[in-house]
Design a protein around this motif. Structure first.
Motif, PDB file in Angstrom:
ATOM      1  N   LEU A 109       0.784  -1.382   0.054  1.00  0.00           N
ATOM      2  CA  LEU A 109       0.134   0.037   0.100  1.00  0.00           C
ATOM      3  C   LEU A 109       0.839   1.120  -0.121  1.00  0.00           C
ATOM      4  O   LEU A 109       2.101   1.099   0.541  1.00  0.00           O
ATOM      5  N   GLU A 110       0.367   2.446  -0.499  1.00  0.00           N
ATOM      6  CA  GLU A 110       1.117   3.538  -0.504  1.00  0.00           C
ATOM      7  C   GLU A 110       0.537   4.144   0.753  1.00  0.00           C
ATOM      8  O   GLU A 110      -0.069   3.869   1.559  1.00  0.00           O
ATOM      9  N   ILE A 111       1.536   5.071   1.345  1.00  0.00           N
ATOM     10  CA  ILE A 111       1.444   5.700   2.680  1.00  0.00           C
ATOM     11  C   ILE A 111       0.168   6.022   2.969  1.00  0.00           C
ATOM     12  O   ILE A 111      -0.263   5.756   4.362  1.00  0.00           O
ATOM     13  N   HIS A 112      -0.608   6.674   2.324  1.00  0.00           N
ATOM     14  CA  HIS A 112      -1.898   7.277   2.647  1.00  0.00           C
ATOM     15  C   HIS A 112      -2.858   5.933   3.021  1.00  0.00           C
ATOM     16  O   HIS A 112      -3.715   5.970   3.976  1.00  0.00           O
ATOM     17  N   GLN A 113      -2.785   4.912   2.292  1.00  0.00           N
ATOM     18  CA  GLN A 113      -3.581   3.781   2.326  1.00  0.00           C
ATOM     19  C   GLN A 113      -3.243   3.220   3.463  1.00  0.00           C
ATOM     20  O   GLN A 113      -3.922   2.552   4.658  1.00  0.00           O
ATOM     21  N   GLN A 114      -1.767   3.022   3.930  1.00  0.00           N
ATOM     22  CA  GLN A 114      -1.245   2.606   5.122  1.00  0.00           C
ATOM     23  C   GLN A 114      -1.724   3.236   6.708  1.00  0.00           C
ATOM     24  O   GLN A 114      -2.041   2.710   7.501  1.00  0.00           O
ATOM     25  N   ALA A 115      -1.823   4.662   6.239  1.00  0.00           N
ATOM     26  CA  ALA A 115      -2.281   5.444   7.408  1.00  0.00           C
ATOM     27  C   ALA A 115      -3.845   4.871   7.779  1.00  0.00           C
ATOM     28  O   ALA A 115      -4.290   4.866   9.037  1.00  0.00           O
ATOM     29  N   ILE A 116      -4.595   4.767   6.574  1.00  0.00           N
ATOM     30  CA  ILE A 116      -5.988   4.704   6.898  1.00  0.00           C
ATOM     31  C   ILE A 116      -6.019   3.147   7.629  1.00  0.00           C
ATOM     32  O   ILE A 116      -6.602   2.797   8.654  1.00  0.00           O
ATOM     33  N   ALA A 117      -5.147   2.168   7.171  1.00  0.00           N
ATOM     34  CA  ALA A 117      -5.097   0.535   7.550  1.00  0.00           C
ATOM     35  C   ALA A 117      -4.779   0.667   8.988  1.00  0.00           C
ATOM     36  O   ALA A 117      -5.363   0.227   9.880  1.00  0.00           O
ATOM     37  N   LEU A 118      -3.763   1.492   9.507  1.00  0.00           N
ATOM     38  CA  LEU A 118      -3.396   1.525  10.887  1.00  0.00           C
ATOM     39  C   LEU A 118      -4.380   1.952  11.749  1.00  0.00           C
ATOM     40  O   LEU A 118      -4.640   1.735  12.739  1.00  0.00           O
ATOM     41  N   THR A 119      -5.056   3.096  11.262  1.00  0.00           N
ATOM     42  CA  THR A 119      -5.781   3.847  12.062  1.00  0.00           C
ATOM     43  C   THR A 119      -7.323   3.060  12.285  1.00  0.00           C
ATOM     44  O   THR A 119      -7.711   3.025  13.434  1.00  0.00           O
ATOM     45  N   ALA A 120      -7.593   2.074  11.247  1.00  0.00           N
ATOM     46  CA  ALA A 120      -8.677   1.157  11.337  1.00  0.00           C
ATOM     47  C   ALA A 120      -8.062   0.141  12.348  1.00  0.00           C
ATOM     48  O   ALA A 120      -8.988  -0.373  13.277  1.00  0.00           O
ATOM     49  N   ALA A 121      -7.140  -0.329  12.158  1.00  0.00           N
ATOM     50  CA  ALA A 121      -6.493  -1.580  13.128  1.00  0.00           C
ATOM     51  C   ALA A 121      -6.387  -1.339  14.483  1.00  0.00           C
ATOM     52  O   ALA A 121      -6.418  -2.172  15.418  1.00  0.00           O
ATOM     53  N   LEU A 122      -5.911  -0.175  14.700  1.00  0.00           N
ATOM     54  CA  LEU A 122      -5.539   0.334  16.270  1.00  0.00           C
ATOM     55  C   LEU A 122      -6.664   0.053  17.326  1.00  0.00           C
ATOM     56  O   LEU A 122      -6.226  -0.485  18.394  1.00  0.00           O
ATOM     57  N   PRO A 123      -7.811   0.520  16.892  1.00  0.00           N
ATOM     58  CA  PRO A 123      -9.054   0.217  17.870  1.00  0.00           C
ATOM     59  C   PRO A 123      -9.189  -1.233  18.117  1.00  0.00           C
ATOM     60  O   PRO A 123      -9.404  -1.767  19.236  1.00  0.00           O
ATOM     61  N   VAL A 124      -8.949  -1.841  16.977  1.00  0.00           N
ATOM     62  CA  VAL A 124      -9.329  -3.388  17.346  1.00  0.00           C
ATOM     63  C   VAL A 124      -8.178  -3.968  18.081  1.00  0.00           C
ATOM     64  O   VAL A 124      -8.487  -5.097  18.908  1.00  0.00           O
ATOM     65  N   MET A 125      -6.997  -3.814  17.865  1.00  0.00           N
ATOM     66  CA  MET A 125      -5.978  -4.145  18.583  1.00  0.00           C
ATOM     67  C   MET A 125      -5.906  -3.933  20.049  1.00  0.00           C
ATOM     68  O   MET A 125      -5.974  -4.909  20.912  1.00  0.00           O
TER      69      MET A 125
END
Length: 359
Positions: A109-125
């Motif tokens: 993923l390019e960095i903007h998409q990585q930002a979205i992915a990490l933002t979505a994943a952190l609450p689940v973690m």
């Protein structure tokens, strides 16, 4: 000239946010915070911080779907969480899982998409680690809930009320970004080495863990617990002032006027106070405490800070104190990733000088 802690030293130029302590102003992308978050969801505010303009209907719908798609954690990450020591703190667990969030699909993923992915994943973690630490089964994310409501669902195992979701969402929107704070700086230093975004977020989380930066407002929680009801506000506060105790939740190291985030959280709590007894108590307590402080300490101009109402909101949704800093991080990851993206766009590695004072 040497300055301990780099205080007053300009380290970066940024278009993301500005903090004017003397004026009591916080701006996202040049716009006052109250205008940015007015009737906006977490997703809308995050988009604004990442891109510098409000999302169109199509852009917002796309972002919402992307965030939902990244709520499912890879199986290997779930397995890692299960073998972590039981005594590990939530922040340490989050840092570990983020560092391992480097699977092949994410790397492409390019960095903007990585930002979205990490933002979505952190609450689940966070929810996974919290429920594991309390001996509860993991509650899987739901695709029919927004970002904030889904986080509360995963933590509590029940759909939150409107008042709970709206109060927490206001807090998350207000704490997404706050200038060149310690964790943001740590993340920018890491990304400046051309390391990856996960590494930058690990650096930021490690910095946020420190009590001088992201510490939970335990003092405010204890104060509200001690007060318990409106009729106890005056006797409790008068006793503390007579004994020379500090009233927690008042005063700020940056803002010399009212903290704009506290003002907006107060307004939200006032709107919702009839729906929640803890929010009602916080609103009434602030009014009486401010009055007593002005009488006992005239000229000090002591105002509530963001932690006062943050504590009230956390108490109203019955969130454990150990979840405060992780929840703070769930908001601030938007700012961290925005700064990482900005750093990449005009990158120079951070390499300050040191002054040798040895023999």
């Amino acid at each position: 000239m040497f300055q301990k802690g780099l205080k007053g030293i300009v380290a970066v130029q940024t278009a993301i946010a500005s903090v004017e302590g003397d004026k009591g102003e916080l701006r996202y992308r040049g716009t006052l915070i109250d205008e940015v978050i007015n009737q906006k969801s977490f997703e809308q505010t995050a988009y604004f911080l990442w891109h510098g303009h409000h999302a169109s209907n199509e852009e917002l719908a796309r972002l919402i779907e992307q965030l939902k798609s990244y709520r499912q954690l890879p199986d290997y990450l779930m397995a890692i969480a299960q073998v972590l020591p039981k005594e590990i703190s939530l922040m340490d667990g989050m840092r570990t899982l983020v560092s391992a969030y480097l699977h092949a699909e994410f790397k492409e993923l390019e960095i903007h998409q990585q930002a979205i992915a990490l933002t979505a994943a952190l609450p689940v973690m966070t929810a996974l680690l919290y429920r594991q630490s309390t001996g509860q089964e993991f509650v899987a994310p739901r695709s029919d809930l927004g970002h904030t409501a889904n986080y509360l669902w995963m933590i509590k195992g029940q759909v939150p009320t409107h008042a709970q979701t709206e109060a927490l969402e206001t807090y998350l929107n207000l704490t997404m970004e706050h200038g060149m704070n310690a964790s943001t700086f740590a993340g920018r230093v890491t990304i400046s080495t051309e390391s990856d975004l996960s590494a930058a977020i690990v650096s930021a989380i490690g910095t946020m863990k420190g009590p001088l930066h992201g510490g939970a407002p335990s003092g405010v929680l204890e104060l509200l617990d001690e007060i318990q009801s409106p009729e106890r506000i005056n006797p409790v506060i008068e006793q503390k002032l007579a004994q020379g105790e500090k009233i927690m939740g008042f005063g700020h190291r940056v803002y010399r006027t009212e903290d704009p985030r506290a003002i907006l959280l107060r307004k939200k709590c006032q709107q919702l106070q009839q729906e929640d007894s803890w929010l009602d108590l916080a609103v009434k307590a602030e009014t009486k405490i401010t009055q007593l402080l002005n009488e006992r300490k005239p000229g000090r101009a002591l105002y509530t800070n963001v932690e006062f109402y943050a504590a009230a909101i956390m108490r109203s949704i019955q969130m454990s104190p150990e979840l405060f800093t992780p929840t703070f991080s769930i908001a601030r990851i938007v700012g961290w990733t925005a700064h990482a993206i900005e750093q990449q766009q005009d990158n120079v590695i951070f390499r300050p000088q040191s002054e040798y004072i040895g023999n």
